[in-house]
Scaffold this active site. Structure first.
Site, short mmCIF file in Angstrom:
data_model
loop_
_atom_site.label_atom_id
_atom_site.label_comp_id
_atom_site.label_asym_id
_atom_site.label_seq_id
_atom_site.Cartn_x
_atom_site.Cartn_y
_atom_site.Cartn_z
N GLU A 143 77.39 66.78 25.49
CA GLU A 143 76.09 66.13 25.31
C GLU A 143 75.88 65.06 26.37
OE1 GLU A 143 75.78 66.16 20.42
OE2 GLU A 143 75.65 64.26 21.49
N LEU A 144 76.89 64.24 26.56
CA LEU A 144 76.78 63.15 27.52
C LEU A 144 76.53 63.65 28.93
CD1 LEU A 144 76.90 60.09 27.88
CD2 LEU A 144 79.36 60.35 28.33
#
Length: 182
Positions: free
Chosen positions: A103-104
């Site tokens: 996600e990051l």
């Protein structure tokens, strides 16, 4: 702390739905995408934050909005791309999750390519430990390097460093905030 985040988001979102172009405005589905490590914060901090956002009609995406039957990784990527802001809550075990790191990496990519606003929150972790991947963050990466492709791990390291280099909120500065939202 949740109140401080809430106020920051209100300031950023005012006027609501601002985007750099009309084409970009059409893609925005969520005001805020919240990236977090579930076991660290889901039953406490996160519930207060989500409740406050909901009361103020700020459309936040948390993983409980994934439709039954949808592929989780694809749903998360779509939600990140369709958000005006990404709120990344770095907690002690955030980097132990490959999901969080994926996600990051996408959040950082959207920031760099689309100009998405990213607000890092350092909850019970020191920003320099996140940035330099020390402590629990360093320990997690030692395990990742044994388990995953080194190119992928380096991508995660770079995303983590870039996100942690952004100005954000640190929980030790807001420890005594009362969870009251009128």
């Amino acid at each position: 702390m949740a109140y401080v985040i809430f106020v920051c988001l209100l300031l950023i979102l005012k006027p609501k739905g601002v985007a750099s172009s009309s084409e970009n405005a059409l893609k925005i589905k969520y005001d805020v995408f919240v990236s977090f490590r579930g076991p660290d914060i889901r039953r406490g901090f996160l519930s207060h934050l989500v409740d406050a956002l909901s009361r103020k009609k700020i459309n936040g995406f948390v993983d409980d909005k994934i439709e039954v039957g949808d592929e989780i990784p694809k749903s998360l990527i779509r939600a990140i791309k369709a958000s005006l802001i990404s709120l990344v809550i770095f907690s002690p075990n955030y980097s132990s999750s490959r999901w969080c790191l994926e996600e990051l990496a996408k959040i950082v990519e959207c920031r760099e390519k689309e100009g998405q606003f990213v607000l890092p929150v350092f909850l019970d972790v020191d920003p320099s430990d996140v940035r330099h991947q020390r402590g629990s963050y360093g320990d997690a990466f030692i395990k990742h390097e044994k388990k995953y492709d080194l190119v992928k791990v380096q991508r995660w390291r770079t995303a983590l460093q870039r996100a942690a280099n952004l100005s954000g909120l640190h929980s030790t500065k807001y420890r005594y905030v009362i969870f009251y939202f009128s």
